[in-house]
Design a protein around this motif. Structure first.
Motif, short mmCIF file in Angstrom:
data_model
loop_
_atom_site.label_atom_id
_atom_site.label_comp_id
_atom_site.label_asym_id
_atom_site.label_seq_id
_atom_site.Cartn_x
_atom_site.Cartn_y
_atom_site.Cartn_z
N ALA A 149 0.83 -1.21 0.00
CA ALA A 149 0.00 0.00 0.00
C ALA A 149 0.86 1.25 0.00
N PHE A 150 1.95 1.22 0.75
CA PHE A 150 2.83 2.38 0.80
C PHE A 150 3.62 2.54 -0.49
N GLU A 151 4.14 1.43 -1.01
CA GLU A 151 4.96 1.49 -2.22
C GLU A 151 4.17 1.97 -3.43
N GLU A 152 2.90 1.58 -3.51
CA GLU A 152 2.12 1.85 -4.72
C GLU A 152 1.10 2.98 -4.57
N LYS A 153 0.69 3.29 -3.32
CA LYS A 153 -0.41 4.24 -3.17
C LYS A 153 -0.14 5.33 -2.14
N ARG A 154 1.10 5.46 -1.67
CA ARG A 154 1.35 6.37 -0.56
C ARG A 154 0.86 7.78 -0.87
N GLY A 155 0.09 8.32 0.08
CA GLY A 155 -0.42 9.67 -0.04
C GLY A 155 -1.26 9.90 -1.28
N ARG A 156 -2.01 8.89 -1.70
CA ARG A 156 -2.73 8.98 -2.97
C ARG A 156 -3.63 10.21 -3.03
N PHE A 157 -4.32 10.50 -1.94
CA PHE A 157 -5.22 11.67 -1.91
C PHE A 157 -4.51 12.83 -1.22
N TRP A 158 -3.37 13.22 -1.78
CA TRP A 158 -2.53 14.23 -1.12
C TRP A 158 -3.24 15.56 -0.91
N TYR A 159 -4.06 15.95 -1.86
CA TYR A 159 -4.75 17.23 -1.75
C TYR A 159 -5.76 17.20 -0.61
N VAL A 160 -6.35 16.03 -0.34
CA VAL A 160 -7.29 15.91 0.77
C VAL A 160 -6.54 16.05 2.10
N TRP A 161 -5.39 15.38 2.21
CA TRP A 161 -4.59 15.49 3.44
C TRP A 161 -4.25 16.95 3.72
N TRP A 162 -3.85 17.68 2.70
CA TRP A 162 -3.47 19.08 2.90
C TRP A 162 -4.66 19.95 3.27
N LEU A 163 -5.80 19.71 2.63
CA LEU A 163 -6.99 20.49 2.97
C LEU A 163 -7.41 20.26 4.42
N LEU A 164 -7.28 19.02 4.87
CA LEU A 164 -7.61 18.72 6.27
C LEU A 164 -6.58 19.34 7.22
N ALA A 165 -5.33 19.43 6.77
CA ALA A 165 -4.27 19.93 7.64
C ALA A 165 -4.45 21.42 7.97
N ILE A 166 -5.06 22.19 7.07
CA ILE A 166 -5.17 23.64 7.28
C ILE A 166 -5.96 23.98 8.54
N PRO A 167 -7.23 23.50 8.67
CA PRO A 167 -7.95 23.83 9.91
C PRO A 167 -7.32 23.19 11.14
N VAL A 168 -6.75 22.00 10.99
CA VAL A 168 -6.12 21.33 12.13
C VAL A 168 -4.95 22.17 12.65
N PHE A 169 -4.16 22.73 11.73
CA PHE A 169 -3.03 23.57 12.16
C PHE A 169 -3.52 24.79 12.93
N PHE A 170 -4.49 25.51 12.39
CA PHE A 170 -4.92 26.75 13.03
C PHE A 170 -5.59 26.50 14.38
N VAL A 171 -6.32 25.40 14.51
CA VAL A 171 -6.90 25.07 15.82
C VAL A 171 -5.78 24.79 16.82
N GLY A 172 -4.81 23.96 16.41
CA GLY A 172 -3.70 23.63 17.30
C GLY A 172 -2.86 24.84 17.64
N HIS A 173 -2.61 25.70 16.65
CA HIS A 173 -1.80 26.90 16.87
C HIS A 173 -2.50 27.85 17.84
N ASP A 174 -3.82 28.00 17.69
CA ASP A 174 -4.58 28.86 18.60
C ASP A 174 -4.54 28.31 20.02
N LEU A 175 -4.62 26.99 20.16
CA LEU A 175 -4.55 26.38 21.49
C LEU A 175 -3.18 26.63 22.12
N PHE A 176 -2.13 26.54 21.31
CA PHE A 176 -0.78 26.75 21.85
C PHE A 176 -0.58 28.20 22.26
#
Length: 560
Positions: A419-446
């Motif tokens: 799975a890693f060799e052939e499909k790693r990060g296949r939906f990369w744009y989804v991971w990044w879109l999810l990371a944006i709100p997660v970062f700002f929530v975590g940063h505000d908490l810090f």
């Protein structure tokens, strides 16, 4: 064989001309993590960090501090994850002795040689920075004077307010009081995590400290290392200041990130004390501090505060060994050596006794069951800045070491996983879109003033952010950099040299640009360009086809 406990054989299908198998996307991704470090350090002069040699006239923590945190939150975790994968591949190809021999040449030797080269150059950069800091300070004071007379001054908005910090540095109580009464926040902190009150204590001006407290400064507000104003006053032997703080209900039982009480600071050893004094640029001697500490002890005892002596020595020495900037930016090689040693031992034990991580826990989504909780657990014990601590001392900081172990081991066990060799990060744009709100929530908490009570939540969001960004970059680079490309390969080879050699140069260039009244984003761009281009020329002429290049990257052909 030992490798069975840590991963299977690779199924790479991207051969190079030499016939060896390579993951060109992971090579490029590792290089990207290195090159991103140049931008990361380029940002630091535009964030109020007193110990950084260069302090730009236009600093903006809201913008540049946030960008810095966003990069820092995933960059080195990404590097260690990729390093784990390549280490497993080396073990599979060359055996344990081959792996250790390879890492000795590519990691240990550059670390040791680089250490003796970097330190003198860092000293030169610090001297240069001090010279230009005086120019920047003079310009800022002139701007403040002009604004006081009603003349319009165009400066970039910034947080924290530079006028407050300059007022404290210059000992101008009247100007400090004026700013606090109109626009200043007495509870702000700078990019280095120091609060205004803690900063004022360094200069020992009683009237300045009383002004801050009367204006609403929180007497128990800790810096990012967890130290309260009472920690600072006790450490420096400021008995009169400690008395004022206690009169404002300072908490004598508040522990810092090293789990030390304010009274523990009284017994910090001479070496640690004077090293910190030197870093802060304070003009004092140990005898003065020691005499002051005796008065603080008497003050504490008069108020029923027990002063312990047993724990403080150990805590002080541990803090010194873990946090003193011994390795500077070469710390990642030092931690990599420790992690490789642990990895070799665990791999040997796993192979000998047939132990391995169940296959279903190696791939998504099931790997999230353990990588998120473990990452968040070790993140919880790192509180100096958003993301992992930047402890660069000679003693590895345990939570930081274990934190990076999680990423390294995850990368190692992905070797041979289909799975890693052939499909790693296949939906990369989804991971990044999810990371944006997660970062700002975590940063505000810090950044929250109630951070201590929210640190568990922050640690969770910081851990999720790191992994989302990693999976996003894995997919992005697999999508666009899987095939061999001459220019990308060249830059990948050069990246190691660029990162090892860039820090003193970028500090000096930042210092030179610091008083120049150009837009900060233009200066940031020029700082990075004027750092990277000369080092690329040096790489082409003096490194790539020499013994230095062979040490860093292995042999290369002339003309490549």
């Amino acid at each position: 064989m030992a490798m069975d406990a840590l991963g299977q054989a690779s199924q790479n299908k991207n051969p190079t001309e030499s016939g060896k198998l390579r993951h060109h996307d992971l090579d490029a991704l590792r290089a990207f993590a290195m090159l991103l470090g140049i931008l990361l350090h380029g940002l630091l002069s535009f964030i109020p960090i007193p110990i950084w040699p260069a302090q730009d006239i236009y600093q903006n923590e809201d913008i540049y501090g946030t960008i810095n945190s966003a990069i820092h939150g995933f960059r080195m975790p990404l590097f260690f994850m990729v390093s784990g994968y390549f280490s497993a591949m080396l073990w599979q190809r060359k055996g344990l002795k081959g792996l250790l021999g390879h890492r000795l040449k590519r990691v240990v030797v550059p670390m040791i040689v680089g250490f003796f080269i970097v330190w003198p150059m860092i000293i030169l950069a610090s001297i240069t920075g001090s010279h230009f800091k005086e120019k920047v300070s003079a310009i800022k004071l002139n701007q403040v004077a002009e604004s006081d007379t009603g003349r319009a001054i165009k400066v970039e908005a910034e947080k924290p307010s530079p006028e407050l910090w300059e007022s404290i540095r210059e000992g101008n109580v009247k100007r400090l009081a004026a700013f606090l009464s109109t626009q200043g926040n007495p509870n702000q902190s700078n990019g280095d995590g120091a609060t205004l009150l803690n900063f004022a204590i360094l200069y020992g001006n009683l009237k300045m400290i009383e002004t801050l407290l009367e204006s609403g400064a929180d007497v128990n507000l800790a810096s990012k290392d967890g130290s309260t104003p009472l920690h600072t006053a006790a450490f420096l032997g400021k008995s009169e200041i400690a008395k004022i703080l206690l009169s404002y209900k300072a908490d004598a039982f508040r522990r810092n990130n090293m789990m030390a009480l304010p009274q523990d600071s009284l017994k910090a050893p001479r070496e640690l004390t004077m090293a910190i004094v030197a870093i802060l640029g304070l003009q004092t001697d140990y005898e003065t501090i020691a005499d002051g500490r005796e008065k603080v002890i008497a003050l504490f005892e008069s108020q029923g505060i027990e002063v312990s002596t047993a724990k403080s020595q150990g805590a002080g020495v541990m803090a010194f060994l873990a946090k003193f900037p011994f390795w500077h930016h070469l710390w990642f090689l030092y931690y990599l050596v420790w992690i490789l040693g642990a990895y070799a031992f665990l791999g040997w034990v796993g192979g000998r006794f047939g132990l391995s991580i169940p296959s279903f826990l190696r791939s998504t989504p099931y790997c999230w069951i353990w990588i998120i909780p473990l990452t968040a657990l070790f993140q919880f014990y790192m509180r100096d800045n958003y993301g992992p601590d930047t402890a660069t001392g000679i003693l590895p900081w345990p939570p930081k070491l274990l934190y990076y172990c999680v990423f390294f081991i995850f990368g190692a066990i992905q070797l041979g996983e289909k799975a890693f060799e052939e499909k790693r990060g296949r939906f990369w744009y989804v991971w990044w879109l999810l990371a944006i709100p997660v970062f700002f929530v975590g940063h505000d908490l810090f950044e929250s003033s109630n951070r201590e009570s929210l640190f568990m939540q922050y640690s969770f969001f910081a851990a999720v952010y790191a992994w989302l960004m990693i999976f996003g970059f894995l997919g992005f680079f697999r999508r666009y950099f899987s095939r061999y490309q001459d220019k990308v390969r060249y830059l990948s080879d050069a990246s190691y040299w660029l990162y090892l050699s860039h820090l003193p140069l970028i500090m000096i260039i930042q210092a030179v640009f610091s008083p120049v009244q150009w837009p900060s984003w233009i200066k940031l761009f020029l700082v990075c360009i004027f750092t990277t281009v000369p080092l690329m020329i040096c790489y082409a002429v003096f490194v790539r086809h020499t013994f230095i290049g062979r040490m860093l990257n292995g042999p290369t052909r002339k003309g490549s």
